[in-house]
Design an enzyme around this catalytic site. Structure first.
Site, PDB file in Angstrom:
ATOM      1  N   ASP A 197      14.091 -24.681  22.002  1.00  0.00           N
ATOM      2  CA  ASP A 197      13.525 -25.086  20.710  1.00  0.00           C
ATOM      3  C   ASP A 197      13.242 -23.865  19.837  1.00  0.00           C
ATOM      4  OD1 ASP A 197      11.800 -26.126  18.605  1.00  0.00           O
ATOM      5  OD2 ASP A 197      11.513 -27.880  19.880  1.00  0.00           O
ATOM      6  N   SER A 228       6.705 -32.165  16.873  1.00  0.00           N
ATOM      7  CA  SER A 228       6.514 -30.933  16.138  1.00  0.00           C
ATOM      8  C   SER A 228       5.048 -30.819  15.701  1.00  0.00           C
ATOM      9  CB  SER A 228       7.490 -30.915  14.961  1.00  0.00           C
ATOM     10  OG  SER A 228       7.706 -29.627  14.482  1.00  0.00           O
ATOM     11  N   HIS A 269      15.609 -28.722  18.133  1.00  0.00           N
ATOM     12  CA  HIS A 269      14.184 -28.986  17.925  1.00  0.00           C
ATOM     13  C   HIS A 269      13.843 -30.364  18.476  1.00  0.00           C
ATOM     14  CE1 HIS A 269      10.275 -28.568  16.255  1.00  0.00           C
ATOM     15  NE2 HIS A 269      10.451 -29.314  15.181  1.00  0.00           N
TER      16      HIS A 269
END
Length: 521
Positions: A459, A241, A489
């Protein structure tokens, strides 16, 4: 004012709320059990000076004092296989011989089941996520990697145990939940921007001069001090991320020091703050529509049903738990957290069904998981650190008038999330006490070793398109894209043997896949 954070922790939170909302037991995904097999420690080696370093040897050759770990925030202390220490780094890299700050570290030594490669450094996202508390929770996922690496993570500067920033009290945080994040009247708009300004002022009071030194560039420089002190010639790294932006920044600053870098759930490095908001509006709407399709609903009709629910909540919040109410903003937060993991989709169904019947408790419980609020009313400070870091990084300061002009485009992109995202472009860094550094991060890394970039087509928080853009920005021969056709995610450890095997082969054996490889399962 919560933002849809880019953090791997949210994937775990999504799984957790799945259990909470359907009345099942909580997650038992804790790391570091006391009866776990102790990892071999071996002799500690003093770091050797790096001739290419511009920092004083007192920093690059410091010897870390590893010892037992304490509880971190709301997380209990991990077991005896985990060791913690602090690393000294310059507050200001323009003054490398000046004042220092401490960066909190955690590690689990290699199990020694294969020839040791070195340390594998992790950043789980945010910005603002605590690696010291997250790594033990995710450790089982990395058992294969631990056979040949010491697993290491850290709290970046301005986060938790590393001079963490706290911008308001728990009581003030709960009170701010009543602020309308999609203001409809001049009074609501004034309250929205006053709350934003008050938050920034609180950060400045707490952090002082540190607030101007919590950038991603400085965190990347801290990682190179870690590399040297840990005794590694090259940095081996897994960034998830926001951790992909941090990893790309490191590769740009230190291309010759790049070892094996994996970037998973990739932030688009070409986007400014408005671009990120548009990307996330698109990503969360896409994930919501995938959920609606999976439950037999028409995506357009299902989205409009949720829009109508949110409008009713805007006018009149629902009863939640105790004396707390489910507001429009908290409901949107509760919906958001379930989209980080496909396992949480049944919880979203239950939460929406209960809200339609007048009970807001399930969605409120999910929002609390997202905001890391415990039953006693304590909140984590991740959102404080996230805002401090992102507002130091990003130069753009969208005005309220500019935000209003683009609301139509945001609503067209996402009828559910767009309005919130549009207002957020102005509210997030409104009247911030420290100027931003750039429009978008620089990640070009000519001369770097290959970097593995992993994108998940479903995602929500870091939409798939960012993976190819990251690879292109890293440069020809550097960025290599691995695609997973999945949901949620991130990709590694999310259920795809193809992804896990490919990443393991890269990190353990240096085998870079062909650019464009696709994993279907």
């Amino acid at each position: 004012m919560p933002r849809f954070v880019r953090s791997a922790a949210l994937a775990a939170a999504g799984v957790l709320v799945a259990g909470l909302a359907v009345g099942c037991g909580g997650s038992d995904e804790g790391g570091g059990k006391d009866d776990a097999k102790p990892a071999p420690t071996g002799p500690e080696q003093s770091p050797k000076p790096d001739p290419s370093s511009t920092l004083p040897a007192s920093l690059t050759t410091q010897k870390l004092d590893w010892g037992g770990c304490k509880a971190s925030g709301t997380e209990p202390a991990p077991g005896s296989e985990w060791q913690c220490s602090t690393l000294k780094v310059p507050l200001d890299y323009a003054k490398p011989d000046g004042e220092t700050i401490d960066v909190a570290l955690i590690r689990a030594r290699s199990t020694g089941e294969g020839k040791r490669i070195g340390s594998l450094l992790f950043n789980f996202g945010g910005p603002g996520g605590s690696g010291v508390s997250m790594l033990p929770s995710f450790a089982d996922m990395y058992g294969t990697l631990r056979e040949r690496y010491d697993l290491v993570s850290f709290d970046p500067r301005g986060v938790a145990g590393s001079e963490g920033v706290r911008c308001r009290s728990d009581k003030e945080t709960q009170a701010a939940e009543s602020v309308d994040l999609t203001p409809d009247t001049p009074a609501e708009e004034a309250a929205y921007f006053k709350d934003a300004a008050d938050f920034g002022a609180g950060c400045a009071r707490d952090a002082g001069k540190l607030l101007g030194h919590v950038s991603t560039v400085e965190a990347a420089r801290d990682m190179d001090v870690m590399r040297q002190v840990l005794g590694d010639q090259k940095l081996h790294y897994m960034g998830i991320s926001y951790g992909t932006e941090l990893g790309g920044t490191y590769a740009h600053l230190f291309p010759k020091k790049v070892g094996r870098l994996t970037l998973d759930a990739v932030v688009d490095p070409t986007a400014d703050s408005v671009g990120h908001a548009k990307n996330q509006a698109r990503g969360f709407q896409r994930a919501l529509e995938n959920y609606l399709k999976s439950s037999g609903q028409d995506p357009k009709d299902g989205s409009q049903k949720i829009v109508r629910l949110l409008k009713r909540l805007d006018a009149k919040p629902l009863p939640g738990t105790g004396d707390r109410k489910l507001t429009q903003s908290l409901a949107l937060t509760g919906i958001t957290v379930t989209l980080y993991s496909k396992q949480s989709w049944p919880a979203l169904t239950r939460g929406l069904e209960q809200a339609e019947k007048g009970d807001g408790s399930a969605l409120l419980q999910m929002a609390d998981a997202y905001n890391e609020r415990d039953e006693s009313g304590r909140y984590s400070t991740q959102s404080h650190s996230q805002r401090s870091i992102s507002c130091r990084d990003g130069k753009a300061r969208t005005t309220p008038a500019e935000a209003k002009r683009q609301l139509g485009e945001f609503r067209a992109t996402s009828p559910v999330f767009g309005e919130f995202m549009g207002w957020d472009t102005a509210g997030w860094c409104h009247d911030w006490p420290v100027a931003g550094l750039h429009e978008s991060p620089e990640v070009s890394a000519p001369g770097s070793a290959p970097v593995l970039v992993v994108g998940n087509t479903g995602d929500p928080a870091t939409p798939y398109e960012g993976a190819r853009k990251m690879a292109d920005e890293l440069g020809k021969g550097v960025g290599t894209v691995l695609t997973w056709k999945g949901e949620g995610h991130g990709a590694y450890g999310m259920g795809s043997d193809c992804v896990d095997d490919t990443v393991d082969a890269y990190l353990l054996n240096g085998k870079t896949p062909k650019d464009g490889k696709v994993c279907e399962n």
